[in-house]
Design a protein around this motif. Structure first.
Motif, PDB file in Angstrom:
ATOM      1  N   LYS A  11       0.843  -1.186   0.000  1.00  0.00           N
ATOM      2  CA  LYS A  11       0.000   0.000   0.000  1.00  0.00           C
ATOM      3  C   LYS A  11       0.880   1.238   0.000  1.00  0.00           C
ATOM      4  O   LYS A  11       1.738   1.388   0.877  1.00  0.00           O
ATOM      5  CB  LYS A  11      -0.932   0.016   1.219  1.00  0.00           C
ATOM      6  CG  LYS A  11      -1.901   1.207   1.233  1.00  0.00           C
ATOM      7  CD  LYS A  11      -2.760   1.209   2.492  1.00  0.00           C
ATOM      8  CE  LYS A  11      -3.741   2.380   2.481  1.00  0.00           C
ATOM      9  NZ  LYS A  11      -4.514   2.461   3.753  1.00  0.00           N
ATOM     10  N   ASN A  13       0.254   5.125   0.170  1.00  0.00           N
ATOM     11  CA  ASN A  13      -0.846   6.055   0.456  1.00  0.00           C
ATOM     12  C   ASN A  13      -2.166   5.307   0.327  1.00  0.00           C
ATOM     13  O   ASN A  13      -2.406   4.365   1.052  1.00  0.00           O
ATOM     14  CB  ASN A  13      -0.750   7.288  -0.438  1.00  0.00           C
ATOM     15  CG  ASN A  13       0.538   8.064  -0.203  1.00  0.00           C
ATOM     16  OD1 ASN A  13       1.050   8.103   0.915  1.00  0.00           O
ATOM     17  ND2 ASN A  13       1.084   8.670  -1.237  1.00  0.00           N
ATOM     18  N   ASN A  14      -3.024   5.681  -0.630  1.00  0.00           N
ATOM     19  CA  ASN A  14      -4.294   4.967  -0.785  1.00  0.00           C
ATOM     20  C   ASN A  14      -4.344   4.170  -2.094  1.00  0.00           C
ATOM     21  O   ASN A  14      -5.413   3.921  -2.654  1.00  0.00           O
ATOM     22  CB  ASN A  14      -5.484   5.930  -0.699  1.00  0.00           C
ATOM     23  CG  ASN A  14      -5.405   7.040  -1.748  1.00  0.00           C
ATOM     24  OD1 ASN A  14      -4.386   7.233  -2.401  1.00  0.00           O
ATOM     25  ND2 ASN A  14      -6.492   7.771  -1.901  1.00  0.00           N
ATOM     26  N   ASP A  28     -10.790   2.433   1.418  1.00  0.00           N
ATOM     27  CA  ASP A  28     -10.072   3.684   1.186  1.00  0.00           C
ATOM     28  C   ASP A  28      -9.245   3.688  -0.097  1.00  0.00           C
ATOM     29  O   ASP A  28      -8.450   4.597  -0.329  1.00  0.00           O
ATOM     30  CB  ASP A  28      -9.156   3.983   2.373  1.00  0.00           C
ATOM     31  CG  ASP A  28      -8.062   2.922   2.557  1.00  0.00           C
ATOM     32  OD1 ASP A  28      -8.177   1.837   1.965  1.00  0.00           O
ATOM     33  OD2 ASP A  28      -7.094   3.202   3.297  1.00  0.00           O
ATOM     34  N   ALA A  29      -9.434   2.694  -0.959  1.00  0.00           N
ATOM     35  CA  ALA A  29      -8.566   2.555  -2.132  1.00  0.00           C
ATOM     36  C   ALA A  29      -8.948   3.533  -3.234  1.00  0.00           C
ATOM     37  O   ALA A  29     -10.089   3.564  -3.697  1.00  0.00           O
ATOM     38  CB  ALA A  29      -8.635   1.134  -2.662  1.00  0.00           C
ATOM     39  N   LYS A  30      -7.977   4.329  -3.661  1.00  0.00           N
ATOM     40  CA  LYS A  30      -8.149   5.146  -4.866  1.00  0.00           C
ATOM     41  C   LYS A  30      -7.997   4.259  -6.098  1.00  0.00           C
ATOM     42  O   LYS A  30      -8.728   4.386  -7.076  1.00  0.00           O
ATOM     43  CB  LYS A  30      -7.119   6.272  -4.892  1.00  0.00           C
ATOM     44  CG  LYS A  30      -7.178   7.126  -6.149  1.00  0.00           C
ATOM     45  CD  LYS A  30      -6.161   8.255  -6.105  1.00  0.00           C
ATOM     46  CE  LYS A  30      -6.251   9.118  -7.364  1.00  0.00           C
ATOM     47  NZ  LYS A  30      -5.261  10.238  -7.323  1.00  0.00           N
ATOM     48  N   THR A  55     -13.199   3.617  -6.639  1.00  0.00           N
ATOM     49  CA  THR A  55     -11.983   2.830  -6.857  1.00  0.00           C
ATOM     50  C   THR A  55     -11.934   2.268  -8.272  1.00  0.00           C
ATOM     51  O   THR A  55     -12.916   1.714  -8.763  1.00  0.00           O
ATOM     52  CB  THR A  55     -11.913   1.658  -5.858  1.00  0.00           C
ATOM     53  OG1 THR A  55     -12.056   2.144  -4.533  1.00  0.00           O
ATOM     54  CG2 THR A  55     -10.589   0.922  -5.993  1.00  0.00           C
TER      55      THR A  55
END
Length: 200
Positions: A11, A13-14, A28-30, A55
């Motif tokens: 991981k 950041n996101n 929270d995944a971009k 996402t």
């Protein structure tokens, strides 16, 4: 902020790469990058814990991935291409075995060179291949566990060819390889390359 969950589950950041054995529902995944469909790299239960409405999932052209993620925001990539998705620029680097049957070149599986605040090269499951030796990156994530990928000695040799600023060994200590492989790997790395051990 960089964390390694286990195996090759990274991981930044996101942005997630090959999420595996994620415990918490965080959504929270971009973006989620999948290198190939093996269970320790393509874990749908983990994806469901981190995904949200915005996402995007980036993955190679694989029947199992497409079938299981048919209702998701899925973007299919091919090796040796450059893309920009959700404001994330990246390049796909081939990932395959040269002397093992597990990851064949014709499958079209990939690693990712991602351009963020630095350039991050997440190799996927691969051996030393011609394509990877020419990659320039700030931060390298390289498999060292052997059996299905390079062992720690081969990985050290390739790291010293690529010459990143920082390298983190992955894909060892659980399914393949020993915890000590990270220490042995570090001992073989050129002194001007920082080794960041994140798998414990």
């Amino acid at each position: 902020m960089i964390t390694i969950n286990t195996q090759s589950s990274i991981k930044i950041n996101n942005i997630y790469f090959d999420p595996f054995k994620i415990k918490d529902d965080v959504h929270d995944a971009k973006a989620i990058f999948i290198t190939h469909p093996h269970y320790d790299h393509f874990d749908k239960e983990s994806i469901d814990k981190i995904i949200n409405d915005k996402t995007v999932i980036i993955a190679p052209n694989d029947e199992e991935i497409i079938r299981k993620l048919n209702n998701y925001n899925l973007f299919i990539v091919k090796p040796n291409n450059e893309y920009e998705i959700n404001s994330i620029k990246f390049k796909t680097i081939p990932a395959y075995n040269t002397n093992k049957p597990f990851h064949k070149k014709q499958y079209g599986w990939v690693g990712y060179l991602v351009y963020l605040n630095q350039t991050y090269y997440i190799m996927g499951d691969t051996d030393i291949i011609e394509e990877s030796q020419h990659v320039k990156c700030d931060y390298l994530f390289i498999p060292i566990g052997g059996t299905y990928t390079m062992d720690y000695q081969e990985a050290a040799r390739l790291t010293n060819i690529i010459k990143p600023k920082i390298v983190t060994p992955i894909h060892y200590g659980s399914i393949v390889g020993n915890k000590e492989d990270g220490v042995k790997f570090k001992e073989l790395i050129d002194k001007n390359i920082k080794v960041d051990i994140l798998l414990n």
